[in-house]
Design an enzyme around this catalytic site. Structure first.
Site, short mmCIF file in Angstrom:
data_model
loop_
_atom_site.label_atom_id
_atom_site.label_comp_id
_atom_site.label_asym_id
_atom_site.label_seq_id
_atom_site.Cartn_x
_atom_site.Cartn_y
_atom_site.Cartn_z
N ASP A 9 31.06 -20.06 -13.20
CA ASP A 9 30.00 -20.81 -12.52
C ASP A 9 29.84 -20.42 -11.05
O ASP A 9 29.50 -21.25 -10.22
CB ASP A 9 30.26 -22.33 -12.64
CG ASP A 9 30.35 -22.78 -14.06
OD1 ASP A 9 29.65 -22.19 -14.91
OD2 ASP A 9 31.11 -23.72 -14.35
N HIS A 37 24.36 -20.08 -17.68
CA HIS A 37 23.86 -19.45 -16.46
C HIS A 37 22.52 -20.06 -16.09
O HIS A 37 21.57 -20.00 -16.87
CB HIS A 37 23.74 -17.93 -16.68
CG HIS A 37 25.03 -17.30 -17.09
ND1 HIS A 37 25.12 -16.11 -17.76
CD2 HIS A 37 26.31 -17.71 -16.92
CE1 HIS A 37 26.39 -15.81 -17.99
NE2 HIS A 37 27.13 -16.78 -17.50
#
Ligand code: GDP
Ligand code: IMO
Ligand code: MG
Length: 426
Positions: A9, A37
């Site tokens: 992340d 994403h």
């Protein structure tokens, strides 16, 4: 190639999307629907799990052999993009990638429940069990979808074993064969046109002088071999994995950009030395919007950890570093940066501990830098950064001996400072 330098992340999706503009082909080579994403472009927010982030720029995209694919999730993703006017016609899927089957998801969940307090905190998307079956040679591959007879036979063989596990070990309901075969025949119809020899495709693109961008999922510390085992994912997440997972030689990769947040986050269980204790944890989470893309879980937040980042520079052979979310730090008067770990025997080290007990018990040693209060998301040139922000970036470059090539200043595609220009990076 783009690789996560922390625990995932880091903002890889945004950077891949950005660099894809200057690339011809974008390849995913590891992981599956455990990746999430987020890309914010032209006022729209896209959340991708399987499909490389280059799809939004209309580029040819590849899901490589090293990936595990949940066909239903992939099809939902394709439908979502198509309904929003994004063409998925140029996506190619390796026949060697493995399929996440319903029993993998069930076993992932059941095994976490069984572990109780010792659980890993997986995304419960079936990732570990799918990679385990791949190694055990009981996996079902994308190319099996191309032949009805083989598909049925393979599902039958695998199910005979998996149902014993589900019923006798985990006390779960068995999976029913006929419905499963039927569903996979439907998936096959939809996915057939995109199944290809993607290793050959990437090789040809490279021979033709095209620019190929590798879209690494997860993060270095989640790597199966080199991460914080057992609190890791089940695929190689380091740069070396790109060659294996795509089916090209390692000599074909000539630049590795590590992506790191200007602080650190982690989802799931496991040690995290620079995790913030106290109110700043919550504050950083809110300011950075640190909630999981896949599971919606709160991400644990910590100060920047240069020991772990130095390890990531080493493991990936990083040629430069992209520092994302620097804008989120604008609200803090002081910024602790972890520069060393103090081990149980009182010694201090700048190198990542090789043994898990040292890592589990280490204490972070911080150097505290002054913060800045000016918002930076409107800046267009790196020279406009507040002095304290510049110092923060300089410290990272000095200590890691790697140049910072990109600085993230906001969620949107254009919110980025590129000291050397974007074209030179792709
Ligand atoms: P990935 O898994 O590495 O692609 O990262 P995620 O998409 O899961 O999480 C990163 C989050 O940060 C996303 O919501 C992005 O929109 C956001 N983001 C990325 N870069 C920046 C940045 O420079 N500043 C801010 N404020 N947000 C960013
Ligand atoms: P992206 O690509 C953050 C973590 C999970 C869990 C561990 C194992 O968005 O950066 P798994 O389901 O893979 O068996 O879970 O790995 N994890 C991630 N954390 N970002 C990711 O991907 C992750 N992929 C896996 O939270 O701790
Ligand atoms: Mg993510």
């Amino acid at each position: 190639m783009i690789v996560g330098a922390q625990w995932g992340d880091e903002g890889k999706g945004k950077i891949v999307d950005l660099l894809a503009e200057h690339s011809d082909l974008v390849c995913r080579y590891n992981g599956g629907p455990n990746a999430g994403h987020t890309i914010v472009a032209d006022g729209e927010t896209y959340k991708l799990k399987h499909i490389p982030s280059g799809i939004l720029q209309g580029k040819e995209c590849v899901i490589g052999a090293g990936c595990v694919v949940d066909p239903q999730v992939l099809i939902e993703e394709l439908d979502d993009l198509e309904s929003r006017g994004i063409s998925t016609e140029r996506l190619r899927l390796s026949g060697n990638a493995h399929l996440v089957m319903s029993w993998h998801r069930e076993i992932d969940g059941a095994s976490e429940r069984r572990l109780g307090k010792l659980q890993i905190g997986t995304t419960r998307r079936g990732i570990g069990p799918t990679y385990a079956d791949k190694a055990y040679r009981l996996g079902i591959r994308v190319q099996d979808l191309l032949d009805r007879k083989i598909l049925r036979q393979k599902i039958e063989v695998a199910l005979a074993e998996k149902n014993v596990w589900l019923e006798r070990v985990y006390g779960e309901e068995p999976v029913e064969l006929e419905g499963l075969v039927e569903r996979h025949e439907e998936y096959a119809e939809r996915l057939r046109p995109m199944i290809a020899d993607t290793s050959l495709l990437v090789d040809r693109a490279l021979r033709d002088g095209k620019r190929v961008l590798f879209d690494g999922a997860h993060g270095t510390l989640l790597d199966l071999d080199h991460g914080t085992y057992p609190f890791v994912t089940s695929s190689p997440t380091v740069a070396g994995g790109a060659a294996v997972g795509t089916g090209i030689g390692p000599t074909r990769i000539d630049s590795v950009i590590g992506i790191a947040k200007a602080y650190v986050t982690r989802v799931g269980e496991g040690p995290f030395p620079s995790e913030i204790q106290g109110a700043d944890q919550e504050r950083l989470r809110e300011l950075g919007g640190e909630f999981g893309t896949v599971t919606g879980r709160e991400r644990r937040c910590g100060w920047l950890d240069l020991v772990a980042l130095r390890y990531a520079v080493r493991l990936n052979g990083m040629t430069s570093l992209a520092l994302t979310k620097l804008d989120v730090l604008s609200a803090f008067a002081e910024l602790p940066v972890c520069v060393r770990y103090r081990l149980r025997d009182g010694s201090e080290t700048e190198e990542f501990p090789a043994h898990q007990s040292d890592f589990h018990h280490c204490e972070p040693v911080y150097e505290t830098l002054p913060g800045w209060s000016e918002p930076i998301h409107e800046l267009t040139d790196v020279s406009e950064l507040p002095v304290a922000a510049r110092r923060y970036v300089d410290l990272i470059e000095e200590r890691l001996e790697v140049p910072v090539c990109l600085i993230g200043t906001g969620r949107e595609r254009e919110r980025v400072l590129a000291p050397g220009g974007l074209e030179t990076l792709a």
